[in-house]
Design an enzyme around this catalytic site. Sequence first.
Site, short mmCIF file in Angstrom:
data_model
loop_
_atom_site.label_atom_id
_atom_site.label_comp_id
_atom_site.label_asym_id
_atom_site.label_seq_id
_atom_site.Cartn_x
_atom_site.Cartn_y
_atom_site.Cartn_z
N TYR A 1 0.85 -1.20 0.00
CA TYR A 1 0.00 0.00 0.00
C TYR A 1 0.88 1.24 0.00
O TYR A 1 1.88 1.29 0.73
CB TYR A 1 -0.91 0.03 1.24
CG TYR A 1 -2.35 -0.17 0.87
CD1 TYR A 1 -2.97 0.67 -0.05
CD2 TYR A 1 -3.10 -1.21 1.42
CE1 TYR A 1 -4.29 0.48 -0.42
CE2 TYR A 1 -4.42 -1.41 1.05
CZ TYR A 1 -5.00 -0.56 0.13
OH TYR A 1 -6.30 -0.75 -0.24
N GLU B 1 -0.59 4.80 -0.52
CA GLU B 1 -1.39 6.02 -0.79
C GLU B 1 -0.60 7.27 -0.46
O GLU B 1 0.18 7.29 0.50
CB GLU B 1 -2.68 5.97 0.03
CG GLU B 1 -3.74 5.11 -0.65
CD GLU B 1 -4.87 4.71 0.26
OE1 GLU B 1 -4.61 3.91 1.18
OE2 GLU B 1 -5.98 5.20 0.04
N ASP C 1 -7.19 14.42 -23.95
CA ASP C 1 -7.20 12.98 -23.67
C ASP C 1 -6.54 12.31 -24.88
O ASP C 1 -7.16 12.17 -25.93
CB ASP C 1 -8.65 12.52 -23.51
CG ASP C 1 -8.76 11.02 -23.30
OD1 ASP C 1 -7.74 10.32 -23.43
OD2 ASP C 1 -9.88 10.55 -23.01
N THR D 1 -4.12 6.61 -21.50
CA THR D 1 -3.91 5.25 -21.03
C THR D 1 -2.50 4.87 -21.46
O THR D 1 -1.89 5.54 -22.31
CB THR D 1 -4.91 4.25 -21.65
OG1 THR D 1 -4.93 4.47 -23.06
CG2 THR D 1 -6.30 4.44 -21.09
N LYS E 1 -2.63 1.41 -25.02
CA LYS E 1 -3.12 1.40 -26.40
C LYS E 1 -1.91 1.52 -27.34
O LYS E 1 -1.03 0.67 -27.31
CB LYS E 1 -4.15 2.51 -26.59
CG LYS E 1 -5.41 2.32 -25.72
CD LYS E 1 -6.48 3.31 -26.08
CE LYS E 1 -7.77 3.05 -25.30
NZ LYS E 1 -7.82 3.73 -24.00
N1 DSN Z 1 -12.25 1.26 -24.61
C1 DSN Z 1 -11.45 2.28 -25.24
C2 DSN Z 1 -11.53 2.17 -26.71
O1 DSN Z 1 -11.74 1.09 -27.20
O2 DSN Z 1 -11.36 3.16 -27.40
C3 DSN Z 1 -11.79 3.61 -24.80
O3 DSN Z 1 -12.42 3.58 -23.57
#
Ligand code: DSN
Length: 479
Positions: free
Chosen positions: A66, A68, A243, A272, A275
Amino acid sequence: MSDFASTVSSIYTQALGVIEAVEPRIAAATRAELADQRGSLKLIASENYASLPVLMTMGTWLSDKYAEGTVGHRFYAGCQNVDTVESVAAEHARELFGAEYAYAQPHSGIDANLVAYWSILAHRVESPALAKLGAKTVNDLTEADWETLRHSFAEQRVMGMSLDVGGHLTHGFRPNISGKMFHQRSYGTNPTTQLIDYDKLLADAREFKPLIIVAGYSAYPRRVNFAKMREIADAVGATLFVDMAHFAGLVAGKVFTGEEDPVPYADVVATTTHKSLRGPRGGLVLATKEYAPSVDRGCPMVLGGPLGHVMAAKAVALAEARQPSFQTYAQAVADNAKTLAEGLLRRGVTLVTGGTDNHLVLLDVGSFGLTGRQAESALLDSGIVTNRNSVPNDPNGAWYTTGVRIGTPALTSRGFGAADFDRVAELITEVLRATTPVATAAGAPGKARYSLADGVADRTMAAAGELLDTHPLYPGLEL
Ligand code: DSN
């Protein structure tokens, strides 16, 4: 087999054996997932294949701690190793993206966006209110002042790209908490070109006066001019939040530079890491120095304990993305998307915006007489994994849709090149041509009713298999 592949094979074989002894269904599902990922054309634009070092970094006892708080300022004792991990991840992120500040704790994209929103609210709404009332923290406020402040959070406005032209749920839409937190107005695209209409966006922003303008998308196949977005935000006094979850890999790989790189223009950037960036599943926030102190409050503001093992894997992935080979990869992702788009156009497929200049292509399958759901299912039967997606003004709604979104990050990681992607375009077109809709009984539950001409699925799967065999996933890894 290389020494590395043989060592990794042995590690995973033994690890899966250990897991099998505790819960065989999980070992079986893990093995089956590898087989599925190896055996299909993965064209989901938001997916990729993380490297074995990234995957292995996630499987450690860093998960058990942990921590935090923030680096050097934790609510638990003994966090020195998590401090190291988080600092290294943030350092790589700052260097890679040229950011003034990086925050590696968000567990996912939605968490990263929540950190971004609440840090902007903290900076733009909470801090000035505290200063006006002469309070240091919210705990110093009277009940009445706190109630006033709480209500003022709910009065704020956000403008993000409309869902049906490629925006994301977290950009202020009602089913998501961002739509419940903010008043929202979306911006769309020009009905003829299907491209962002910056003049209209400026006019709408002048009228709506948002606190935050969100730039970024999940299904828009084009680049964004962030210098223009900055001008619009400045014209209305809005914070510019980008984003970049979908295209972070193209920013990291220096395909998007100048006005197409959001980092020099935005106040806050969230992404993220799994991706096009090809890291572990997780999130990341970048910010200017001005916004850094409020982003740093992500935990406890909206996050719980950070995931030490995942932050470690983010550090490894970001280190990989700083290698010159990642730039080659990112350029290939964009080049391959163009080849794929051109291959589809040449074969008569309609594409939203008429093409692509990023990593994704959005097919409008209405001209085949299909819904997105029918097309997605027929392609899946043929070994081609995609996802259905709305097209602008979609007549079939957000569940059935009229579009199919495909992207090149994953197959490019396997080494697919131009000729392979042209063949992929051919296979997709053949399947779509061979699929016919079957009328759904009124009120029938959401089934994708379609029929695929005899032999097409098997033939396509065999052809896909030939391509996949040429570009093995995790070569040498044998389980
Ligand atoms: N799930 C992602 C996508 O496929 O673009 C975005 O949240």
